[in-house]
Design a protein around this motif. Structure first.
Motif, PDB file in Angstrom:
ATOM      1  N   ALA A   1      43.911  38.578  39.354  1.00 53.96           N
ATOM      2  CA  ALA A   1      45.018  40.166  39.715  1.00 53.96           C
ATOM      3  C   ALA A   1      46.061  40.500  38.501  1.00 53.96           C
ATOM      4  O   ALA A   1      45.558  41.571  38.164  1.00 53.96           O
ATOM      5  N   SER A   2      46.117  39.291  37.575  1.00 56.48           N
ATOM      6  CA  SER A   2      46.805  39.705  36.331  1.00 56.48           C
ATOM      7  C   SER A   2      46.355  40.326  35.389  1.00 56.48           C
ATOM      8  O   SER A   2      46.511  40.865  34.709  1.00 56.48           O
ATOM      9  N   LYS A   3      44.488  39.839  35.014  1.00 57.99           N
ATOM     10  CA  LYS A   3      43.943  41.415  34.399  1.00 57.99           C
ATOM     11  C   LYS A   3      43.623  42.509  35.313  1.00 57.99           C
ATOM     12  O   LYS A   3      42.489  42.790  35.318  1.00 57.99           O
ATOM     13  N   GLY A   4      43.892  42.882  36.398  1.00 52.36           N
ATOM     14  CA  GLY A   4      43.859  43.948  36.802  1.00 52.36           C
ATOM     15  C   GLY A   4      42.085  44.005  37.266  1.00 52.36           C
ATOM     16  O   GLY A   4      41.983  44.813  38.119  1.00 52.36           O
ATOM     17  N   TYR A   5      41.908  42.844  38.306  1.00 53.00           N
ATOM     18  CA  TYR A   5      41.012  42.790  39.129  1.00 53.00           C
ATOM     19  C   TYR A   5      41.592  43.298  40.545  1.00 53.00           C
ATOM     20  O   TYR A   5      42.490  42.786  40.811  1.00 53.00           O
ATOM     21  N   ALA A   6      41.142  44.731  41.719  1.00 52.20           N
ATOM     22  CA  ALA A   6      41.352  43.986  42.864  1.00 52.20           C
ATOM     23  C   ALA A   6      40.824  42.679  43.478  1.00 52.20           C
ATOM     24  O   ALA A   6      39.940  42.701  43.311  1.00 52.20           O
ATOM     25  N   ILE A   7      41.955  41.932  44.151  1.00 55.35           N
ATOM     26  CA  ILE A   7      41.230  40.649  44.576  1.00 55.35           C
ATOM     27  C   ILE A   7      40.890  40.892  46.276  1.00 55.35           C
ATOM     28  O   ILE A   7      42.494  40.931  46.373  1.00 55.35           O
ATOM     29  N   THR A   8      39.989  40.163  46.415  1.00 55.85           N
ATOM     30  CA  THR A   8      40.650  39.892  47.846  1.00 55.85           C
ATOM     31  C   THR A   8      40.119  38.149  48.740  1.00 55.85           C
ATOM     32  O   THR A   8      39.605  37.770  47.497  1.00 55.85           O
ATOM     33  N   VAL A   9      41.435  37.555  49.215  1.00 51.50           N
ATOM     34  CA  VAL A   9      41.092  36.353  49.988  1.00 51.50           C
ATOM     35  C   VAL A   9      40.722  36.181  50.868  1.00 51.50           C
ATOM     36  O   VAL A   9      40.914  37.042  51.991  1.00 51.50           O
TER      37      VAL A   9
END
Length: 176
Positions: free
Chosen positions: A116-124
């Motif tokens: 997320a800090s790298k800018g990826y949109a993350i879904t868990v």
């Protein structure tokens, strides 16, 4: 671009040799995600007796491994640290992915926060990650607590989505 990229963290023989909460149930949910994902990336931890290629390093036999799955080896809790994961995602043109796997409070958590800090949109996948009971908290408590933390993590413009597997599968199966 691949719309439904699934990152499966450390679902390995050696990692799951230690009792993990609801191993069979979590594996079944992860298989459902694997079967519908456009791309599957397996993250494999290599350390000590879990050396690359060893029996303990292998993905657990109950997980489906699609023919065109990708495999990334890591040596730290962070699946991005000194690995090919970031380059692989960039090559695929992927800026978003879904995470599941083991261990909620170590490698899954670190990978989510760094990604997320790298800018990826993350879904868990809220119900498709597991861990072990720890000294001060049960696995169930840790899973619930981490889902709550991830959903509320302060990342302006890039919130982490925490969604049950059934909801993800419904969205992934709907026409695009």
């Amino acid at each position: 671009m691949n719309n439904n990229v699934l990152v499966v963290v450390d679902m390995q023989v050696g990692v799951l040799a230690m009792p993990r909460y609801d191993r069979a149930g979590k594996a079944a949910l992860i298989n459902q995600l694997i079967d519908v994902a456009d791309v599957v990336i397996f993250i494999q931890h290599a350390e000590g007796d879990m050396g690359v290629g060893s029996d303990l390093w292998q993905i657990i036999p109950e997980l489906h491994q699609p023919e065109h799955a990708h495999y990334v080896t890591k040596t730290a809790c962070d699946a991005f640290w000194n690995t090919t994961l970031d380059a692989l995602l960039q090559r695929m043109g992927t800026r978003a992915f879904t995470v599941c796997g083991c261990a909620t409070d170590y490698c899954v958590d670190t990978t989510i926060k760094v990604g997320a800090s790298k800018g990826y949109a993350i879904t868990v996948a809220a119900d498709a990650h597991t861990t072990a009971d720890r000294t001060y908290a049960s696995a169930q408590e840790l899973i619930g607590q981490h889902n709550e933390v991830w959903a509320g993590l302060s990342l302006p413009g890039n919130p982490i989505a925490v969604i049950p597997t059934a909801t993800l599968l419904s969205a992934w199966r709907s026409p695009r």
